[in-house]
Design a protein around this motif. Structure first.
Motif, PDB file in Angstrom:
ATOM      1  N   UNK A  10      -0.426 -10.494  -5.605  1.00  0.00           N
ATOM      2  CA  UNK A  10      -0.109  -9.321  -4.803  1.00  0.00           C
ATOM      3  C   UNK A  10      -0.038  -9.746  -3.339  1.00  0.00           C
ATOM      4  N   UNK A  11       0.724  -9.058  -2.575  1.00  0.00           N
ATOM      5  CA  UNK A  11       0.971  -9.347  -1.168  1.00  0.00           C
ATOM      6  C   UNK A  11      -0.280  -9.163  -0.304  1.00  0.00           C
ATOM      7  N   UNK A  17      -3.538   3.003   5.360  1.00  0.00           N
ATOM      8  CA  UNK A  17      -3.920   1.923   4.438  1.00  0.00           C
ATOM      9  C   UNK A  17      -3.209   2.144   3.101  1.00  0.00           C
ATOM     10  N   UNK A  18      -2.591   1.084   2.602  1.00  0.00           N
ATOM     11  CA  UNK A  18      -1.846   1.157   1.347  1.00  0.00           C
ATOM     12  C   UNK A  18      -2.794   1.137   0.154  1.00  0.00           C
ATOM     13  N   UNK A  19      -2.306   1.700  -0.958  1.00  0.00           N
ATOM     14  CA  UNK A  19      -3.047   1.672  -2.211  1.00  0.00           C
ATOM     15  C   UNK A  19      -2.135   1.114  -3.290  1.00  0.00           C
ATOM     16  N   UNK A  20      -2.755   0.634  -4.356  1.00  0.00           N
ATOM     17  CA  UNK A  20      -1.975   0.103  -5.472  1.00  0.00           C
ATOM     18  C   UNK A  20      -1.648   1.250  -6.415  1.00  0.00           C
ATOM     19  N   UNK A  76       6.715   0.332 -13.773  1.00  0.00           N
ATOM     20  CA  UNK A  76       5.931  -0.554 -14.634  1.00  0.00           C
ATOM     21  C   UNK A  76       5.349  -1.769 -13.913  1.00  0.00           C
ATOM     22  N   UNK A  77       5.238  -1.713 -12.584  1.00  0.00           N
ATOM     23  CA  UNK A  77       4.641  -2.800 -11.805  1.00  0.00           C
ATOM     24  C   UNK A  77       3.592  -2.221 -10.858  1.00  0.00           C
ATOM     25  N   UNK A  78       2.520  -2.980 -10.643  1.00  0.00           N
ATOM     26  CA  UNK A  78       1.567  -2.603  -9.607  1.00  0.00           C
ATOM     27  C   UNK A  78       2.196  -2.904  -8.261  1.00  0.00           C
ATOM     28  N   UNK A  79       2.333  -1.865  -7.431  1.00  0.00           N
ATOM     29  CA  UNK A  79       2.951  -2.016  -6.117  1.00  0.00           C
ATOM     30  C   UNK A  79       2.065  -1.374  -5.072  1.00  0.00           C
ATOM     31  N   UNK A  84       5.950  -0.903  -0.726  1.00  0.00           N
ATOM     32  CA  UNK A  84       6.208  -2.318  -0.432  1.00  0.00           C
ATOM     33  C   UNK A  84       6.768  -2.939  -1.707  1.00  0.00           C
ATOM     34  N   UNK A  85       8.079  -3.223  -1.694  1.00  0.00           N
ATOM     35  CA  UNK A  85       8.760  -3.697  -2.889  1.00  0.00           C
ATOM     36  C   UNK A  85       8.599  -5.187  -3.099  1.00  0.00           C
ATOM     37  N   UNK A  86       8.102  -5.895  -2.108  1.00  0.00           N
ATOM     38  CA  UNK A  86       7.905  -7.328  -2.227  1.00  0.00           C
ATOM     39  C   UNK A  86       8.274  -8.029  -0.934  1.00  0.00           C
ATOM     40  N   UNK A  87       8.084  -9.335  -0.930  1.00  0.00           N
ATOM     41  CA  UNK A  87       8.415 -10.149   0.236  1.00  0.00           C
ATOM     42  C   UNK A  87       9.591 -11.048  -0.124  1.00  0.00           C
TER      43      UNK A  87
END
Length: 190
Positions: A1-2, A13-16, A21-24, A34-37
């Protein structure tokens, strides 16, 4: 995870959360997810008089290797303008992106996509920037045999000289909402 912890839109503050079907990482206060880096790199395959433009890297990664000129796109820069800028900055050559010859996809912590452009020579003599690269020149495949050419660059040069088809070609949009987009398509022969 990022390692991102706070929303880039509102600072909460972000939460998971389970999304698609993905933990984001997602913001509980606004629609931000946050879709990814990701990073997008570009490379130039510029041929002139049966030779291809190469630069020798003066910094890591790849210090001492001969590679095709390239770099990473800027946030508000069209991708074909990025590679034209990179060729000029690294090698002192004015060129024009005319098509896409290859694409590399590397899923990892920062997912990297690399787009290799076919370039058209416009003007200039190879001149290294003496920062990112310490040498630049046009070389034929025979000359490259005795050079420390990076393996990925050898693969790209083979495509530039021996690839089949015309790759993706740049097109101008007549759709008003796409006027600022860089568009490339497979040539249909018509």
């Amino acid at each position: 995870m990022s390692t991102i912890q706070f929303c880039s839109s509102c600072g909460t503050k972000l939460e998971i959360r389970k999304i698609d079907d993905h933990d984001r990482l997602a913001c509980p206060a606004c629609p931000f997810v946050h879709w990814g880096s990701y990073s997008i790199g570009v490379g130039a395959l510029l041929k002139k008089d049966g030779k291809v433009l190469l630069v020798r890297r003066a910094q890591e990664p790849g210090k001492g290797y001969w590679t095709n000129p390239g770099g990473y796109i800027e946030q508000h820069e069209q991708i074909h303008r990025t590679i034209e800028r990179e060729v000029s900055e690294e090698a002192g050559i004015v060129s024009k992106a005319v098509g896409i010859l290859a694409l590399r996809d590397q899923p990892r912590d920062i997912h990297n996509v690399y787009v290799a452009f076919e370039m058209e020579y416009v003007s200039g003599e190879p001149t290294p920037d003496n920062y990112e690269v310490d040498a630049a020149g046009f070389f034929d495949q025979e000359e490259m045999e005795g050079m420390n050419v990076a393996p990925f660059t050898r693969w790209l040069v083979d495509i530039a000289f021996n690839g089949q088809g015309e790759g993706l070609q740049q097109v101008e949009s007549d759709v008003p909402s796409l006027k600022q987009a860089g568009l490339f398509k497979v040539s249909t022969g018509s």
